[in-house]
Design an enzyme around this catalytic site. Structure first.
Site, PDB file in Angstrom:
ATOM      1  N   THR A 156      11.435 -20.640  17.916  1.00 39.17           N
ATOM      2  CA  THR A 156      12.816 -21.092  18.089  1.00 39.17           C
ATOM      3  C   THR A 156      13.399 -20.286  19.252  1.00 39.17           C
ATOM      4  OG1 THR A 156      12.907 -21.368  15.696  1.00 39.17           O
ATOM      5  CG2 THR A 156      15.012 -21.466  16.872  1.00 39.17           C
ATOM      6  N   GLY A 216       7.815 -13.558  18.568  1.00 41.31           N
ATOM      7  CA  GLY A 216       8.602 -13.549  17.339  1.00 41.31           C
ATOM      8  C   GLY A 216       9.979 -12.947  17.573  1.00 41.31           C
ATOM      9  N   ALA A 217      10.922 -13.376  16.764  1.00 37.19           N
ATOM     10  CA  ALA A 217      12.296 -12.869  16.895  1.00 37.19           C
ATOM     11  C   ALA A 217      12.927 -12.729  15.522  1.00 37.19           C
ATOM     12  CB  ALA A 217      13.110 -13.820  17.781  1.00 37.19           C
ATOM     13  N   GLY A 218      12.102 -12.376  14.527  1.00 36.17           N
ATOM     14  CA  GLY A 218      12.594 -12.178  13.165  1.00 36.17           C
ATOM     15  C   GLY A 218      12.941 -10.719  12.919  1.00 36.17           C
ATOM     16  N   THR A 245      11.149  -4.068   1.774  1.00 34.56           N
ATOM     17  CA  THR A 245      10.314  -4.948   2.590  1.00 34.56           C
ATOM     18  C   THR A 245      10.763  -6.391   2.399  1.00 34.56           C
ATOM     19  OG1 THR A 245       8.039  -5.473   3.195  1.00 34.56           O
ATOM     20  CG2 THR A 245       8.421  -5.040   0.865  1.00 34.56           C
ATOM     21  N   ASP A 255      10.540   1.009  11.185  1.00 36.56           N
ATOM     22  CA  ASP A 255       9.460   0.116  11.641  1.00 36.56           C
ATOM     23  C   ASP A 255       9.097   0.356  13.107  1.00 36.56           C
ATOM     24  OD1 ASP A 255       8.960  -1.192   9.263  1.00 36.56           O
ATOM     25  OD2 ASP A 255      10.380  -2.805   9.660  1.00 36.56           O
ATOM     26  N   LEU A 264       0.835  -1.209   0.000  1.00 32.92           N
ATOM     27  CA  LEU A 264       0.000   0.000   0.000  1.00 32.92           C
ATOM     28  C   LEU A 264       0.872   1.263   0.000  1.00 32.92           C
ATOM     29  CD1 LEU A 264      -2.532  -1.121   2.789  1.00 32.92           C
ATOM     30  CD2 LEU A 264      -2.943  -1.071   0.324  1.00 32.92           C
ATOM     31  N   LYS A 274      15.309  -6.888   3.965  1.00 40.35           N
ATOM     32  CA  LYS A 274      15.731  -5.885   4.960  1.00 40.35           C
ATOM     33  C   LYS A 274      17.155  -6.122   5.490  1.00 40.35           C
ATOM     34  CE  LYS A 274      11.104  -4.701   6.454  1.00 40.35           C
ATOM     35  NZ  LYS A 274      10.130  -4.616   7.539  1.00 40.35           N
TER      36      LYS A 274
HETATM   37  P1  NDP Z   1      10.583 -13.010   9.667  1.00 39.86           P
HETATM   38  O1  NDP Z   1      10.447 -14.059   8.617  1.00 39.86           O
HETATM   39  O2  NDP Z   1      11.866 -12.292   9.808  1.00 39.86           O
HETATM   40  O3  NDP Z   1      10.265 -13.690  11.113  1.00 39.86           O
HETATM   41  C1  NDP Z   1       9.160 -14.516  11.284  1.00 39.86           C
HETATM   42  C2  NDP Z   1       8.961 -14.805  12.764  1.00 39.86           C
HETATM   43  O4  NDP Z   1       7.704 -15.444  12.920  1.00 39.86           O
HETATM   44  C3  NDP Z   1      10.006 -15.729  13.379  1.00 39.86           C
HETATM   45  O5  NDP Z   1      10.208 -15.336  14.697  1.00 39.86           O
HETATM   46  C4  NDP Z   1       9.298 -17.105  13.298  1.00 39.86           C
HETATM   47  O6  NDP Z   1       9.744 -18.007  14.276  1.00 39.86           O
HETATM   48  C5  NDP Z   1       7.887 -16.708  13.579  1.00 39.86           C
HETATM   49  N1  NDP Z   1       6.873 -17.637  13.066  1.00 39.86           N
HETATM   50  C6  NDP Z   1       6.559 -17.849  11.770  1.00 39.86           C
HETATM   51  N2  NDP Z   1       5.543 -18.732  11.684  1.00 39.86           N
HETATM   52  C7  NDP Z   1       5.213 -19.081  12.953  1.00 39.86           C
HETATM   53  C8  NDP Z   1       4.236 -19.934  13.519  1.00 39.86           C
HETATM   54  N3  NDP Z   1       3.401 -20.637  12.743  1.00 39.86           N
HETATM   55  N4  NDP Z   1       4.162 -20.051  14.867  1.00 39.86           N
HETATM   56  C9  NDP Z   1       5.020 -19.338  15.635  1.00 39.86           C
HETATM   57  N5  NDP Z   1       5.964 -18.500  15.166  1.00 39.86           N
HETATM   58  C10 NDP Z   1       6.054 -18.373  13.834  1.00 39.86           C
HETATM   59  O7  NDP Z   1       9.352 -12.012   9.416  1.00 39.86           O
HETATM   60  P2  NDP Z   1       9.289 -10.471   9.839  1.00 39.86           P
HETATM   61  O8  NDP Z   1       9.779 -10.382  11.234  1.00 39.86           O
HETATM   62  O9  NDP Z   1       9.918  -9.623   8.800  1.00 39.86           O
HETATM   63  O10 NDP Z   1       7.704 -10.148   9.761  1.00 39.86           O
HETATM   64  C11 NDP Z   1       6.804 -10.556  10.792  1.00 39.86           C
HETATM   65  C12 NDP Z   1       5.424  -9.967  10.526  1.00 39.86           C
HETATM   66  O11 NDP Z   1       5.431  -8.570  10.730  1.00 39.86           O
HETATM   67  C13 NDP Z   1       4.905 -10.183   9.090  1.00 39.86           C
HETATM   68  O12 NDP Z   1       3.546 -10.588   9.181  1.00 39.86           O
HETATM   69  C14 NDP Z   1       5.008  -8.807   8.472  1.00 39.86           C
HETATM   70  O13 NDP Z   1       4.022  -8.615   7.466  1.00 39.86           O
HETATM   71  C15 NDP Z   1       4.733  -7.925   9.680  1.00 39.86           C
HETATM   72  N6  NDP Z   1       5.276  -6.543   9.532  1.00 39.86           N
HETATM   73  C16 NDP Z   1       4.397  -5.493   9.573  1.00 39.86           C
HETATM   74  C17 NDP Z   1       4.841  -4.179   9.463  1.00 39.86           C
HETATM   75  C18 NDP Z   1       3.850  -3.049   9.503  1.00 39.86           C
HETATM   76  O14 NDP Z   1       4.219  -1.929   9.122  1.00 39.86           O
HETATM   77  N7  NDP Z   1       2.637  -3.245   9.965  1.00 39.86           N
HETATM   78  C19 NDP Z   1       6.271  -3.864   9.280  1.00 39.86           C
HETATM   79  C20 NDP Z   1       7.126  -5.047   9.299  1.00 39.86           C
HETATM   80  C21 NDP Z   1       6.619  -6.321   9.405  1.00 39.86           C
HETATM   81  P3  NDP Z   1      11.065 -18.920  14.054  1.00 39.86           P
HETATM   82  O15 NDP Z   1      12.223 -18.047  14.400  1.00 39.86           O
HETATM   83  O16 NDP Z   1      10.887 -20.049  14.988  1.00 39.86           O
HETATM   84  O17 NDP Z   1      11.057 -19.339  12.609  1.00 39.86           O
END
Ligand code: NDP
Length: 280
Positions: free
Chosen positions: A158, A132-134, A67, A107, A21, A71
């Site tokens: 994880t 989450g820790a991504g 995005t 962010d 968007l 990143k």
């Molecule tokens: P990443 O791929 O870097 O990290 C994903 C995270 O989600 C990891 O911690 C992963 O755990 C966890 N995860 C994924 N699937 C599952 C599940 N089924 N159950 C439990 N944990 C799960 O993604 P991002 O951090 O970049 O993005 C995360 C979210 O944030 C996305 O939905 C993105 O769209 C949103 N976002 C929104 C923004 C906004 O402006 N509103 C800005 C930035 C992001 P593990 O380490 O164990 O794999």
């Protein structure tokens, strides 16, 4: 590409990118200042992010957003980083300044602006649980800690990644990292879902009691996610998606590029109306 020398060109790189968007948001910001800009979506090949960026810069691009999934790579191609981007280890905004690519991460600022200004929350002395820790979690932790919460609990599927993030951010406030299974029924004030579980229409499996009387914030936007339904079912006081964060992070990017701080409320309201109409 350049049609007029005064027109500034911006874009967002991602893969996928169709859903973004951002062009609409930045067009509304530019209108507020009578600025002539272009802002487009660029689908960068998974192995071709740096080449796509190089092409955009050679064509006179003034700045761009980054995005999923670029990143971390954006952090590598930036020639200079703000302190926030350095600590986050991820970059979502780059400003082109001659030969330099200045990297920033907006962010977390976007999330904090939405929580504190739009939703009028005070995070001081609050306990915040981040799921989450991504990349998104990395981006939000420093700005959240700068609001002086009592502590931030970081919980991830994880566990080792949550523990690592807690260590990295410990110099900036009280943090604690652990696996999802360690979440008990102890109340917290704010829960932020920074996992990407909603993409699979799921949510982390955690104890529901933790949501009672909490503010529950989903980073994903535009849809009712399983986390939001779970929070409503478990008596959260406020449940929201991340549309406000999206608009606020865009506003911070716009200011980083142009020096102008846009008004966000009307833009957010417009987008919300459009998304609701599309959903119905
Ligand atoms: P990443 O791929 O870097 O990290 C994903 C995270 O989600 C990891 O911690 C992963 O755990 C966890 N995860 C994924 N699937 C599952 C599940 N089924 N159950 C439990 N944990 C799960 O993604 P991002 O951090 O970049 O993005 C995360 C979210 O944030 C996305 O939905 C993105 O769209 C949103 N976002 C929104 C923004 C906004 O402006 N509103 C800005 C930035 C992001 P593990 O380490 O164990 O794999």
């Amino acid at each position: 590409m350049p049609s007029s020398p005064s027109k500034q060109h911006y874009c967002v790189f991602g893969n996928p990118i169709k859903h973004s968007l951002s062009p609409e948001i930045h067009a509304q910001f530019a209108k507020q200042f009578g600025l002539e800009i272009t802002y487009r979506k660029i689908l960068a090949p998974i192995e071709g992010f740096a080449d796509s960026v190089a092409g955009f810069v050679v064509d006179g691009g003034a700045g761009f957003n980054i995005t999923v999934p670029f990143k971390l790579e954006a952090r590598q191609i930036a020639t200079e980083l703000t302190e926030r981007a350095k600590i986050a280890g991820a970059v979502n905004t780059i400003k082109v300044a001659g030969e330099e690519l200045l990297g920033e991460n907006t962010d977390g600022l976007g999330l904090v602006n939405d929580l504190c200004n739009n939703l009028r929350l005070d995070l001081t002395d609050k306990t915040i649980l981040v799921l989450g820790a991504g990349g998104a979690a990395r981006g939000i932790l420093l700005p959240l800690l700068q609001q002086n919460p009592a502590r931030i609990l970081i919980s991830n599927r994880t566990a080792s990644k949550a523990i690592e993030l807690a260590k990295i951010f410990a110099p900036y406030g009280k943090t604690c990292g652990f696996g999802l299974e360690k979440i008990k029924g102890e109340p917290v004030n704010v829960i932020i879902n920074a996992t990407s579980a909603a993409l699979d229409n799921t949510m982390p499996v955690i104890n529901g009691a933790v949501a009672r009387d909490a503010v529950c914030y989903e980073l994903m936007y535009g849809i009712q996610t399983p986390f939001m339904s779970w929070a409503q079912k478990h008596n959260a006081t406020l449940v929201t998606d991340g549309l406000g964060m999206l608009v606020e992070q865009a506003a911070c990017s716009f200011e980083f590029w142009t020096g102008q701080k846009p008004e966000t409320r009307a833009v957010l309201a417009n987008l919300r109306t459009k998304l609701t109409q599309t959903a119905n």
